[in-house]
Enzyme design. Structure first.
Site, short mmCIF file in Angstrom:
data_model
loop_
_atom_site.label_atom_id
_atom_site.label_comp_id
_atom_site.label_asym_id
_atom_site.label_seq_id
_atom_site.Cartn_x
_atom_site.Cartn_y
_atom_site.Cartn_z
N GLU A 176 49.36 84.63 58.14
CA GLU A 176 48.29 85.11 57.26
C GLU A 176 47.95 84.05 56.22
O GLU A 176 48.84 83.42 55.64
CB GLU A 176 48.76 86.39 56.57
N LYS A 198 40.89 92.35 57.15
CA LYS A 198 42.09 93.15 56.90
C LYS A 198 41.71 94.49 56.29
O LYS A 198 41.06 94.56 55.25
CB LYS A 198 43.02 92.38 55.97
N CYS A 202 49.23 91.55 58.52
CA CYS A 202 50.35 91.88 57.64
C CYS A 202 50.51 93.37 57.34
O CYS A 202 51.00 94.13 58.17
CB CYS A 202 50.22 91.06 56.35
#
Length: 253
Positions: A40, A106, A140
């Protein structure tokens, strides 16, 4: 169909995109794989000041990824800080050797760490087909949310890029396997190592099969981890043990 996957577990120089790209290109070049997954925010580290480093959708980092994929003949994925219409996004790109790239913003921003104050969440999932394998893209903290990650017959493997801190390393290891088991899919998680101003990172990048078995795990330190995803073996297991048929119906709002 078999596809070889490589995870680049690396340290990241804090907010130094040019330096990070220069260090990562040799790793991408050396990876004996069809798809290479980076951590990330691999170009900057997990910065909460994106204004200083974020770039437009066609910026230097994506340009570098497109150059690498064309030069080395492999797809590359990982997330980047992106500035767009006055907002910032933690955007995961999947770049193909053809130059085509797909972006996923995200969805679940890490509010306890302040990410939600600086970035805008995405509102849609992204599934990318490459080499006969369908990949769900996650970044993540997304890994903690099983409803968002639920397979609806639309993917074969999860690609998750991460900056997952060392104190929660067992959570990372457990969730990768949980997502693989419950979705009867492969899972690939690329985490970073090293330190930034806020955290220490232990790595533990891993490739997990559709039964939740560890195919390969990196532990600590910089390294390239590789493995093979076999869609025929996956299909045979899903047919033999069709838990997916009993999945609950739901609607995301």
């Amino acid at each position: 169909m078999e596809l070889r996957i490589a995870l680049c577990q690396c340290d990241i120089a804090w907010e130094q995109p040019a330096r990070n790209l220069a260090r990562l290109e040799p790793m991408v070049a050396a990876a004996e794989a069809d798809v290479v997954l980076l951590p990330e925010l691999f170009a900057t580290g997990f910065t909460l000041d994106p204004a200083g480093v974020a770039e437009g959708a066609g910026g230097a980092v994506v340009t570098a990824l497109r150059r690498w994929t064309a030069r080395y003949g492999k797809a590359v994925a990982g997330s980047v800080a992106v500035a767009e219409n006055g907002r910032f996004y933690n955007r995961m790109y999947f770049v193909k050797p053809s130059g085509e790239f797909i972006g996923y913003d995200k969805r679940h921003l890490f509010a306890p760490g302040g990410e939600a104050r600086q970035y805008t969440p995405g509102d849609s999932r992204a599934v990318v087909e490459y080499g006969g394998v369908r990949f769900l893209l996650l970044v993540c903290y997304d890994l903690r949310f099983p409803v968002w990650s639920r397979c609806r017959g639309d993917y074969d493997a999860i690609l998750c890029c991460a900056s997952w801190p060392a104190p929660r390393r067992e959570v990372w290891r457990t969730l990768l396997r949980a997502r693989a088991i419950e979705n009867q899919c492969y899972a690939a998680g690329a985490n970073r190592v090293g330190d930034d101003p806020a955290a220490r990172y232990a790595g533990d990048s891993a490739l997990v099969d559709f039964k939740g078995r560890t195919m390969a795990e990196a532990g600590g330190g910089e390294r390239i981890l590789t493995g093979v995803f076999d869609t025929e073996a996956l299909a045979a297991f899903r047919e033999k043990f069709p838990a997916w048929r009993d999945a609950d119906e739901f609607v995301l709002k």
